[in-house]
Design a protein around this motif. Sequence first.
Motif, PDB file in Angstrom:
ATOM      1  N   ALA A   1     -22.065 -32.789  16.245  1.00  0.00           N
ATOM      2  CA  ALA A   1     -23.095 -33.505  16.990  1.00  0.00           C
ATOM      3  C   ALA A   1     -22.609 -33.851  18.398  1.00  0.00           C
ATOM      4  CB  ALA A   1     -23.502 -34.771  16.242  1.00  0.00           C
ATOM      5  N   GLY A   2     -21.360 -34.259  18.514  1.00  0.00           N
ATOM      6  CA  GLY A   2     -20.806 -34.574  19.832  1.00  0.00           C
ATOM      7  C   GLY A   2     -20.731 -33.356  20.730  1.00  0.00           C
ATOM      8  N   ARG A   3     -20.319 -32.224  20.181  1.00  0.00           N
ATOM      9  CA  ARG A   3     -20.270 -30.988  20.969  1.00  0.00           C
ATOM     10  C   ARG A   3     -21.669 -30.585  21.424  1.00  0.00           C
ATOM     11  NH1 ARG A   3     -15.876 -27.253  20.330  1.00  0.00           N
ATOM     12  NH2 ARG A   3     -17.075 -26.126  21.883  1.00  0.00           N
ATOM     13  N   PHE A   4     -22.659 -30.765  20.530  1.00  0.00           N
ATOM     14  CA  PHE A   4     -24.035 -30.429  20.872  1.00  0.00           C
ATOM     15  C   PHE A   4     -24.550 -31.343  21.987  1.00  0.00           C
ATOM     16  CE2 PHE A   4     -28.600 -31.237  20.088  1.00  0.00           C
ATOM     17  CZ  PHE A   4     -29.078 -29.990  20.441  1.00  0.00           C
ATOM     18  N   LEU A   5     -24.300 -32.642  21.883  1.00  0.00           N
ATOM     19  CA  LEU A   5     -24.780 -33.590  22.886  1.00  0.00           C
ATOM     20  C   LEU A   5     -24.079 -33.417  24.226  1.00  0.00           C
ATOM     21  CD1 LEU A   5     -25.211 -36.779  20.709  1.00  0.00           C
ATOM     22  CD2 LEU A   5     -26.995 -35.296  21.630  1.00  0.00           C
ATOM     23  N   ASP A   6     -22.837 -32.962  24.216  1.00  0.00           N
ATOM     24  CA  ASP A   6     -22.116 -32.698  25.460  1.00  0.00           C
ATOM     25  C   ASP A   6     -22.579 -31.410  26.125  1.00  0.00           C
ATOM     26  OD1 ASP A   6     -20.583 -34.946  25.466  1.00  0.00           O
ATOM     27  OD2 ASP A   6     -18.839 -33.993  24.533  1.00  0.00           O
ATOM     28  N   GLY A   7     -23.311 -30.594  25.400  1.00  0.00           N
ATOM     29  CA  GLY A   7     -23.782 -29.330  25.948  1.00  0.00           C
ATOM     30  C   GLY A   7     -22.797 -28.195  25.761  1.00  0.00           C
ATOM     31  N   ASP A   8     -21.760 -28.401  24.974  1.00  0.00           N
ATOM     32  CA  ASP A   8     -20.755 -27.369  24.728  1.00  0.00           C
ATOM     33  C   ASP A   8     -21.139 -26.426  23.598  1.00  0.00           C
ATOM     34  OD1 ASP A   8     -19.170 -28.480  26.676  1.00  0.00           O
ATOM     35  OD2 ASP A   8     -18.007 -29.686  25.267  1.00  0.00           O
ATOM     36  N   LEU A   9     -22.200 -26.754  22.882  1.00  0.00           N
ATOM     37  CA  LEU A   9     -22.573 -25.982  21.705  1.00  0.00           C
ATOM     38  C   LEU A   9     -24.070 -25.731  21.737  1.00  0.00           C
ATOM     39  CD1 LEU A   9     -21.568 -24.865  18.957  1.00  0.00           C
ATOM     40  CD2 LEU A   9     -22.188 -27.053  17.981  1.00  0.00           C
ATOM     41  N   ASP A  10     -24.440 -24.476  21.558  1.00  0.00           N
ATOM     42  CA  ASP A  10     -25.842 -24.091  21.478  1.00  0.00           C
ATOM     43  C   ASP A  10     -26.224 -24.061  19.999  1.00  0.00           C
ATOM     44  OD1 ASP A  10     -28.354 -23.055  22.079  1.00  0.00           O
ATOM     45  OD2 ASP A  10     -27.621 -20.985  22.029  1.00  0.00           O
ATOM     46  N   PRO A  11     -27.346 -24.686  19.613  1.00  0.00           N
ATOM     47  CA  PRO A  11     -27.708 -24.696  18.190  1.00  0.00           C
ATOM     48  C   PRO A  11     -27.818 -23.298  17.590  1.00  0.00           C
ATOM     49  CG  PRO A  11     -29.124 -26.176  19.407  1.00  0.00           C
ATOM     50  CD  PRO A  11     -28.294 -25.444  20.411  1.00  0.00           C
ATOM     51  N   GLY A  12     -28.185 -22.297  18.379  1.00  0.00           N
ATOM     52  CA  GLY A  12     -28.281 -20.937  17.875  1.00  0.00           C
ATOM     53  C   GLY A  12     -26.936 -20.355  17.481  1.00  0.00           C
ATOM     54  N   GLU A  13     -25.848 -20.872  18.055  1.00  0.00           N
ATOM     55  CA  GLU A  13     -24.512 -20.374  17.720  1.00  0.00           C
ATOM     56  C   GLU A  13     -24.128 -20.693  16.277  1.00  0.00           C
ATOM     57  OE1 GLU A  13     -21.535 -21.685  20.432  1.00  0.00           O
ATOM     58  OE2 GLU A  13     -22.671 -21.062  22.181  1.00  0.00           O
ATOM     59  N   LEU A  14     -24.709 -21.729  15.714  1.00  0.00           N
ATOM     60  CA  LEU A  14     -24.357 -22.119  14.354  1.00  0.00           C
ATOM     61  C   LEU A  14     -24.937 -21.161  13.320  1.00  0.00           C
ATOM     62  CD1 LEU A  14     -24.942 -25.956  14.605  1.00  0.00           C
ATOM     63  CD2 LEU A  14     -22.768 -24.755  14.649  1.00  0.00           C
ATOM     64  N   PHE A  15     -26.059 -20.517  13.654  1.00  0.00           N
ATOM     65  CA  PHE A  15     -26.767 -19.708  12.666  1.00  0.00           C
ATOM     66  C   PHE A  15     -26.768 -18.219  13.000  1.00  0.00           C
ATOM     67  CE2 PHE A  15     -28.753 -23.929  12.836  1.00  0.00           C
ATOM     68  CZ  PHE A  15     -28.389 -24.359  11.574  1.00  0.00           C
ATOM     69  N   ARG A  16     -26.236 -17.835  14.139  1.00  0.00           N
ATOM     70  CA  ARG A  16     -26.225 -16.443  14.567  1.00  0.00           C
ATOM     71  C   ARG A  16     -25.061 -15.718  13.903  1.00  0.00           C
ATOM     72  NH1 ARG A  16     -25.322 -16.742  20.211  1.00  0.00           N
ATOM     73  NH2 ARG A  16     -27.375 -17.661  20.255  1.00  0.00           N
ATOM     74  N   PRO A  17     -25.328 -14.560  13.268  1.00  0.00           N
ATOM     75  CA  PRO A  17     -24.214 -13.797  12.682  1.00  0.00           C
ATOM     76  C   PRO A  17     -23.293 -13.269  13.771  1.00  0.00           C
ATOM     77  CG  PRO A  17     -26.302 -12.664  12.332  1.00  0.00           C
ATOM     78  CD  PRO A  17     -26.608 -13.941  13.046  1.00  0.00           C
ATOM     79  N   ARG A  18     -22.009 -13.237  13.485  1.00  0.00           N
ATOM     80  CA  ARG A  18     -21.019 -12.793  14.471  1.00  0.00           C
ATOM     81  C   ARG A  18     -20.696 -11.320  14.275  1.00  0.00           C
ATOM     82  NH1 ARG A  18     -16.624 -17.450  15.402  1.00  0.00           N
ATOM     83  NH2 ARG A  18     -18.093 -19.158  15.612  1.00  0.00           N
ATOM     84  N   GLY A  19     -20.494 -10.630  15.405  1.00  0.00           N
ATOM     85  CA  GLY A  19     -19.977  -9.287  15.373  1.00  0.00           C
ATOM     86  C   GLY A  19     -20.963  -8.206  15.004  1.00  0.00           C
ATOM     87  N   HIS A  20     -22.218  -8.492  14.954  1.00  0.00           N
ATOM     88  CA  HIS A  20     -23.206  -7.481  14.587  1.00  0.00           C
ATOM     89  C   HIS A  20     -23.794  -6.853  15.844  1.00  0.00           C
ATOM     90  CE1 HIS A  20     -23.154  -8.325  10.339  1.00  0.00           C
ATOM     91  NE2 HIS A  20     -23.086  -9.606  10.648  1.00  0.00           N
ATOM     92  N   GLY A  21     -23.290  -5.676  16.213  1.00  0.00           N
ATOM     93  CA  GLY A  21     -23.840  -4.937  17.333  1.00  0.00           C
ATOM     94  C   GLY A  21     -23.397  -5.425  18.695  1.00  0.00           C
ATOM     95  N   ARG A  22     -22.321  -6.172  18.762  1.00  0.00           N
ATOM     96  CA  ARG A  22     -21.863  -6.684  20.052  1.00  0.00           C
ATOM     97  C   ARG A  22     -20.453  -6.196  20.343  1.00  0.00           C
ATOM     98  NH1 ARG A  22     -23.365 -12.602  18.682  1.00  0.00           N
ATOM     99  NH2 ARG A  22     -25.602 -12.443  18.701  1.00  0.00           N
ATOM    100  N   GLY A  23     -20.290  -5.484  21.430  1.00  0.00           N
ATOM    101  CA  GLY A  23     -18.967  -5.110  21.904  1.00  0.00           C
ATOM    102  C   GLY A  23     -18.231  -4.138  20.988  1.00  0.00           C
ATOM    103  N   PRO A  24     -17.016  -3.785  21.388  1.00  0.00           N
ATOM    104  CA  PRO A  24     -16.203  -2.857  20.588  1.00  0.00           C
ATOM    105  C   PRO A  24     -15.692  -3.532  19.317  1.00  0.00           C
ATOM    106  CG  PRO A  24     -14.965  -3.588  22.485  1.00  0.00           C
ATOM    107  CD  PRO A  24     -16.354  -4.151  22.632  1.00  0.00           C
ATOM    108  N   ARG A  25     -15.401  -2.704  18.331  1.00  0.00           N
ATOM    109  CA  ARG A  25     -14.899  -3.256  17.069  1.00  0.00           C
ATOM    110  C   ARG A  25     -13.433  -3.307  17.045  1.00  0.00           C
ATOM    111  NH1 ARG A  25     -18.841  -1.387  12.318  1.00  0.00           N
ATOM    112  NH2 ARG A  25     -20.730  -1.733  13.463  1.00  0.00           N
TER     113      ARG A  25
END
Length: 63
Positions: free
Chosen positions: A39-63
């Motif tokens: 909650a503190g990271r979110f309120l400071d603006g350091d965390l986007d709520p979408g980052e919590l639910f977005r799958p990592r590594g699917h179709g982004r950059g080299p493997r």
Amino acid sequence: MRMAVVGLFAGMALAFAGYFGGFGAFLLVAALGAVGFVAGRFLDGDLDPGELFRPRGHGRGPR
């Protein structure tokens, strides 16, 4: 406040909860501390709520 001091206080709070309240209190303090951290990271603006639910590594950059 430096992160080492924050870690020291968090460790002391967990130690007191574990000593005086048992393992259940230890888990409760740890869980509420994690929620407060997010909650503190979110309120400071350091965390986007979408980052919590977005799958990592699917179709982004080299493997």
